[in-house]
Design an enzyme around this catalytic site. Structure first.
Site, PDB file in Angstrom:
ATOM      1  CD  GLU A  90       7.452   3.125  -7.776  1.00 59.38           C
ATOM      2  OE1 GLU A  90       6.218   3.100  -7.933  1.00 59.38           O
ATOM      3  OE2 GLU A  90       8.043   2.488  -6.889  1.00 59.38           O
ATOM      4  CG  ASN A 214      -8.440   7.339   0.762  1.00 58.88           C
ATOM      5  OD1 ASN A 214      -8.870   7.148  -0.374  1.00 58.88           O
ATOM      6  ND2 ASN A 214      -7.266   7.878   0.987  1.00 58.88           N
ATOM      7  CB  CYS A 331       2.372   5.134  -5.964  1.00 59.52           C
ATOM      8  SG  CYS A 331       2.531   5.723  -4.307  1.00 59.52           S
TER       9      CYS A 331
HETATM   10  S1  SF4 Z   1       2.567   8.418  -1.420  1.00 62.65           S
HETATM   11 FE1  SF4 Z   1       1.394   6.934  -0.235  1.00 62.65          FE
HETATM   12  S2  SF4 Z   1       1.889   7.405   1.905  1.00 62.65           S
HETATM   13 FE2  SF4 Z   1       2.422   9.170   0.671  1.00 62.65          FE
HETATM   14  S3  SF4 Z   1       0.639  10.485   0.690  1.00 62.65           S
HETATM   15 FE3  SF4 Z   1       0.497   9.251  -1.166  1.00 62.65          FE
HETATM   16  S4  SF4 Z   1      -0.748   7.518  -0.514  1.00 62.65           S
HETATM   17 FE4  SF4 Z   1      -0.031   8.469   1.377  1.00 62.65          FE
END
Ligand code: SF4
Length: 346
Positions: A90, A214, A331
């Protein structure tokens, strides 16, 4: 046969040098391929025919193929690119007033398991190769066909870049080389959950660093991002405070605002207290809802209130709106869609 796009310039010089050819041939090839977009060796007229034949036998020029394109009403475009093994990679192109950013992936799936992320739900499938990482930029660039120039790259798609460090560093070298894709390191941002051991090995001129934070509280961050058990906030802060480029280069903290989870004024205060005295930027990203995860987007007034608090505490704070909400923008959402389709077919 090797994939040409897997080689940094110095690696290519070595491979070509080992065959008894002059090193400058590697530079010639780079110019043709990356500067001029020519991938057919027979068209490289300043190289002898016999050498062109050798290179054609030596290198494949395979790139991930754009399989699906999802244009969003907000102007962004999500791409589903197919790798040689059929995996879906993606990428998302996000045009803004002053820049056009391409967000690229570094892995198929991801092993970090962040609770708010669909890619985390998919789990880890495999690392992308150098050619698959660089290939996203080349394929999208070709698709955009000079009409819109990609000005910035963010490694923020599927996967944790530091978990695939060797391939990511190779790809960054090709992205930045002036005979390669010629992006300034200031225009490339590598976003990590904070795998400190890997981050420490990255020189400031390799790329700008963003850390996905976060939460300012260890317990809450561990709930959202299980990797916090291994790399807790306190270790991230000591890394950031000792960051070599910190006088000139500011680290960005990303903070995904999730309704009733981490979007209160208390959360904002905790974040400001944590980052007090740290030279940084804060990007607030209202959560992009997905059918696969129960978290919700906070109402705009809560987002504004959070930002206002941080601004009043004198932090450079931007709201980065989630893009492509109507096109599986978050994502992993596309990856999940394909997995579901496969499952239903099977
Ligand atoms: S792709 Fe998703 S699970 Fe992987 S580090 Fe990034 S936010 Fe976290």
């Amino acid at each position: 046969m090797h994939n040409f796009y897997d080689f940094t310039l110095s690696e290519l010089e070595k491979v070509i040098g080992a065959l008894g050819n002059e090193k400058f041939r590697a530079r010639q090839l780079y110019r043709w391929v990356y500067n001029q977009g020519v991938s057919d060796f027979s068209a490289m007229t300043n190289i002898s025919k016999s050498l062109r034949a050798i290179f054609s036998a030596m290198f494949s020029m395979d790139l991930p193929v754009i399989k699906e394109v999802f244009p969003s009403e907000d102007g962004s475009i999500k791409f589903g690119l197919s790798a040689a093994d059929g995996s879906i990679i993606e990428s998302i192109f996000m045009p803004e007033e002053k820049r056009n950013t391409l967000c690229i992936s570094t892995q198929i799936g991801c092993r970090m398991g962040c609770k708010f992320c669909v890619t985390g739900k998919i789990g880890f499938r495999r690392n992308l190769t150098v050619s698959e990482i660089v290939g996203q930029v080349i394929s999208v660039k070709k698709y955009l066909n000079m009409e819109r120039r990609i000005s910035n790259i963010v490694l923020m798609g599927m996967g944790e870049p530091i978990d695939n460090l060797d391939a990511v560093l190779g790809a960054l070298e090709i992205l930045k080389n002036h005979l390669g894709l010629d992006f300034s390191h200031r225009k490339i941002t590598l976003s990590s959950v904070g795998l400190i051991d890997g981050l420490k090995t990255i020189e400031p001129k390799v790329a700008s660093i963003a850390i996905s934070l976060n939460a300012a509280d260890e317990k809450k961050r561990t709930f959202l991002m299980p990797i916090n058990r291994l790399y807790p906030i306190r270790e991230i802060m000591s890394f950031v405070k000792g960051f070599k480029g910190s006088r000139r280069i500011r680290i960005t903290f990303e903070y995904i605002l999730i309704k009733d989870i981490n979007d209160s004024l208390d959360d904002a205060k905790e974040l400001a207290d944590l980052l007090e005295g740290v030279k940084c930027k804060i990007n607030l990203i209202p959560y992009n809802e997905s059918p696969y995860i129960e978290f919700k987007t906070p109402p705009p007034e809560r987002v504004d209130r959070f930002q206002m608090y941080l601004l009043n505490r004198r932090f450079t704070t931007m709201i980065r709106d989630s893009r492509g909400k109507d096109i599986f923008g978050g994502c992993g959402q596309l990856g999940m869609k394909y997995l579901e389709e496969k499952h239903n077919e099977g």
